[in-house]
Design a protein around this motif. Structure first.
Motif, PDB file in Angstrom:
ATOM      1  N   SER A   1       0.827  -1.210   0.000  1.00 26.26           N
ATOM      2  CA  SER A   1       0.000   0.000   0.000  1.00 26.26           C
ATOM      3  C   SER A   1       0.860   1.259   0.000  1.00 26.26           C
ATOM      4  N   GLN A   2       0.229   2.387  -0.259  1.00 25.21           N
ATOM      5  CA  GLN A   2       0.851   3.695  -0.132  1.00 25.21           C
ATOM      6  C   GLN A   2      -0.016   4.567   0.763  1.00 25.21           C
TER       7      GLN A   2
ATOM      8  N   ASP B   1     -12.817   3.937  -4.442  1.00 25.42           N
ATOM      9  CA  ASP B   1     -12.271   2.628  -4.794  1.00 25.42           C
ATOM     10  C   ASP B   1     -10.769   2.605  -4.558  1.00 25.42           C
ATOM     11  N   GLY B   2     -10.290   1.512  -4.017  1.00 18.73           N
ATOM     12  CA  GLY B   2      -8.862   1.349  -3.800  1.00 18.73           C
ATOM     13  C   GLY B   2      -8.357   1.857  -2.472  1.00 18.73           C
ATOM     14  N   VAL B   3      -9.198   2.558  -1.718  1.00 24.44           N
ATOM     15  CA  VAL B   3      -8.786   3.050  -0.398  1.00 24.44           C
ATOM     16  C   VAL B   3      -8.975   1.922   0.620  1.00 24.44           C
TER      17      VAL B   3
ATOM     18  N   VAL C   1      -4.761   5.398   3.300  1.00 24.99           N
ATOM     19  CA  VAL C   1      -3.936   4.269   2.875  1.00 24.99           C
ATOM     20  C   VAL C   1      -4.633   3.636   1.677  1.00 24.99           C
ATOM     21  N   PHE C   2      -3.923   3.500   0.562  1.00 21.44           N
ATOM     22  CA  PHE C   2      -4.578   3.041  -0.657  1.00 21.44           C
ATOM     23  C   PHE C   2      -3.746   2.000  -1.397  1.00 21.44           C
ATOM     24  N   ASP C   3      -4.445   1.250  -2.237  1.00 17.75           N
ATOM     25  CA  ASP C   3      -3.822   0.219  -3.062  1.00 17.75           C
ATOM     26  C   ASP C   3      -3.485   0.832  -4.414  1.00 17.75           C
ATOM     27  N   PRO C   4      -2.201   1.010  -4.739  1.00 17.49           N
ATOM     28  CA  PRO C   4      -1.843   1.667  -5.996  1.00 17.49           C
ATOM     29  C   PRO C   4      -2.175   0.837  -7.232  1.00 17.49           C
ATOM     30  N   ALA C   5      -2.541  -0.434  -7.032  1.00 16.45           N
ATOM     31  CA  ALA C   5      -2.978  -1.253  -8.162  1.00 16.45           C
ATOM     32  C   ALA C   5      -4.422  -0.954  -8.549  1.00 16.45           C
TER      33      ALA C   5
END
Length: 212
Positions: free
Chosen positions: A44-45, A65-67, A101-105
């Motif tokens: 995560s970033q 989405d992605g968080v 915090v998120f998923d960079p994908a």
């Protein structure tokens, strides 16, 4: 060259002394995901956004989405482990800030910065609507050189979008993220616990076309 009303952190000559212990002790859990607020997500970033009252800002981001996780807290000041009352006094230098915090994908920092700009009025200096004070300032707290580059690029591009519709100068500061402090438990996911709570919308209505 574009000029901005603030390009540096808020400095307080004599910040409040603060305390050694955090105001939010672990374990504390996200009201929506059920995860610990200090959980680490591999790959995560993390990004930090200040756009006025952190209650509404946190809800905005946990819906993206992605968080993976969000939290309300304080950043950008000189007082260790500040309380909400201390931050509101203006004597700590902190801004009400949301940690994302998120998923960079799934999503990107660039996309989240555009969400940030589109959902408050970044031309207001040290306020959002009736919320007035440096704790309500518009700020992007960056964790890497790449985030700083993207934040600057998106800010400059949004300035152009705003200028064409008659808005003034963007006041959003871009600052290196220093020490992050969790806010008190009752601030975490506040609008989930209090769905009819205070949540003004100060968006300009101008889309962010982006700096790419």
């Amino acid at each position: 060259m574009l000029r901005f009303e603030r390009a540096h952190a808020v400095n307080v000559d004599h910040p409040l002394p603060g305390r050694l212990d955090p105001v939010l002790t672990m374990p504390a859990f996200h009201r929506i995901t059920g995860d610990r607020l200090d959980k680490e997500f591999p790959g995560s970033q993390t990004a930090y956004f200040a756009a006025g009252c952190f209650w509404g800002v946190e809800k905005l981001f946990w819906q993206q989405d992605g968080v993976l996780s969000t939290a309300a807290g304080y950043l950008g000041g000189g007082t260790p482990n500040p309380t909400y009352e201390e931050v509101c006094s203006g004597r700590t230098g902190h801004a009400e800030t949301v940690r994302v915090v998120f998923d960079p994908a799934v999503t990107s920092y660039e996309q989240l910065v555009r969400v940030f700009f589109e959902n408050h009025d970044p031309t207001q200096l040290d306020r959002q609507g009736n919320d007035i004070g440096t704790q309500y300032r518009s700020a992007l707290f960056t964790t890497t050189a790449d985030q700083a580059r993207i934040a600057t690029q998106e800010r400059d591009a949004y300035q152009q979008d705003l200028s064409t519709t008659g808005y003034g100068q963007v006041a959003t500061s871009i600052e290196p993220a220093g020490q992050w402090y969790f806010a008190e438990d009752y601030h975490q996911q506040y609008l989930d616990a209090n769905p009819h709570g205070y949540c003004p919308v100060h968006a300009t209505g101008i889309r962010c076309t982006g700096g790419a």
